[in-house]
Design an enzyme around this catalytic site. Structure first.
Site, mmCIF file in Angstrom:
data_model
loop_
_atom_site.group_PDB
_atom_site.id
_atom_site.type_symbol
_atom_site.label_atom_id
_atom_site.label_comp_id
_atom_site.label_asym_id
_atom_site.label_seq_id
_atom_site.Cartn_x
_atom_site.Cartn_y
_atom_site.Cartn_z
ATOM 1 N N SER A 189 33.708 50.553 29.582
ATOM 2 C CA SER A 189 33.478 49.683 28.432
ATOM 3 C C SER A 189 33.525 50.468 27.127
ATOM 4 O O SER A 189 33.435 51.705 27.113
ATOM 5 C CB SER A 189 32.108 49.003 28.550
ATOM 6 N N ASP A 191 36.931 47.686 29.217
ATOM 7 C CA ASP A 191 36.133 46.462 29.172
ATOM 8 C C ASP A 191 35.414 46.255 27.844
ATOM 9 O O ASP A 191 34.976 47.208 27.202
ATOM 10 C CB ASP A 191 35.097 46.504 30.303
ATOM 11 N N GLY A 220 28.175 39.698 34.103
ATOM 12 C CA GLY A 220 26.739 39.657 34.383
ATOM 13 C C GLY A 220 26.414 39.354 35.827
ATOM 14 O O GLY A 220 25.377 38.755 36.136
ATOM 15 N N ASN A 260 32.359 40.988 37.779
ATOM 16 C CA ASN A 260 31.977 42.213 37.074
ATOM 17 C C ASN A 260 30.542 42.611 37.399
ATOM 18 O O ASN A 260 29.622 41.791 37.276
ATOM 19 C CB ASN A 260 32.083 42.013 35.562
ATOM 20 N N THR A 300 24.917 46.622 36.056
ATOM 21 C CA THR A 300 23.487 46.943 36.121
ATOM 22 C C THR A 300 23.034 47.283 37.537
ATOM 23 O O THR A 300 22.210 48.183 37.734
ATOM 24 C CB THR A 300 22.662 45.771 35.564
#
Length: 276
Positions: A49, A83, A206, A227, A230
């Site tokens: 990202s 990203d 998310g 995606n 976390t």
């Protein structure tokens, strides 16, 4: 083997399945994602990202070169994706750094500005052989900038895709970025309506906060690119913390990075097997 993201996503869509796209922050992340993909015997996408580039002193080339090399040596198909790119300058570096795809993020701009900026990025990207993903509806939770509860309208999504020429669309259907608990409830009726309305693959951002059964149902309903970030960081950090807690004298980073890398690989393999 390094494979264009578009090819990986298209194959998954044709098979009625999903493909996991995993955020890469360090070299260990990239190694772990590929190890997990090889263990599952499934393709995967390595995602770097704009935030991760910022962490690397704003330099894309070094972390991109490492991720690209790891992908090239893989025994399964691995895509390289840039990203959540806001910077046009960073977007324009993607092809030269070996990326096959970019997610261009103009979602915080008013709709007409989003369309204009994204269409321009798609034109430049396609001219360089890039597969371009973008975002219409805001995805909740990212730095407080995206309002929770936002949902993508199927009609607007279809108009947006037609106006911009994007190759994939990230949509808001109930997930949020950076969720530490897996409690998200997705709007599966909306997913089905979006899949019917939009001619390009749908992307779920998310996904770390989405339970397994919800992810399976989302893929069955038409989500393709899933995606995940976390969840990898949670596994990585827990393994580092556990290793250091066991031995307060430990100083060699290899001793705690190795189990952290293994923890990410296990998380990736489990996810990819789920998305078949």
């Amino acid at each position: 083997m390094l494979t264009p993201t578009g090819e990986i996503v298209s194959a998954a869509r044709a098979a009625g399945g999903g493909v996991g796209a995993f955020n890469v922050i360090t070299v260990e992340h990239a190694e772990a994602v590929v190890t997990g993909a090889e263990a599952a015997g499934r393709p995967a996408v390595l995602q770097i990202s704009e935030n991760a580039v910022r962490f690397h002193h704003g330099r894309l080339a070094p972390i991109a070169a490492a991720a690209r090399s790891i992908a090239e040596l893989s025994t399964v198909a691995v895509g390289l994706h840039l990203d959540h790119v806001v910077s046009d300058e960073l977007f324009d570096q993607a092809a030269a750094c070996g990326f096959g795809s970019v997610m261009y993020d103009a979602s915080l701009r008013p709709y007409e500005q989003n369309v204009a900026a994204t269409a321009a990025a798609v034109s430049r990207g396609h001219g360089r052989g890039l597969w371009v993903e973008s975002e219409l509806g805001e995805i909740g939770g990212k730095d407080g900038a995206h309002a929770p509860g936002v949902r993508t309208d199927p009609g607007e999504a279809a108009s947006y895709v037609a106006a911009t020429g994007v190759d994939a669309l990230a949509v808001a259907v109930g997930s949020s970025h950076a969720m530490a608990t897996r409690t998200a409830k997705l709007d599966h009726d909306l997913i089905s309506r979006l899949a019917a309305a939009v001619p390009v693959p749908l992307v779920l951002h998310g996904s770390s906060g989405v339970p397994d059964d919800e992810l399976v149902a989302a893929v069955r309903g038409g989500m393709v690119k899933i995606n995940i970030g976390t969840a990898l960081n949670k596994a990585f950090t827990a393994a580092v913390r556990e290793t250091l807690d066991r031995d307060a004298t430990l100083t060699d980073p290899r001793r705690y990075l190795a189990p952290a890398r293994d923890a990410i690989a296990e998380t990736v393999a489990a996810c990819l097997l789920l998305l078949r």
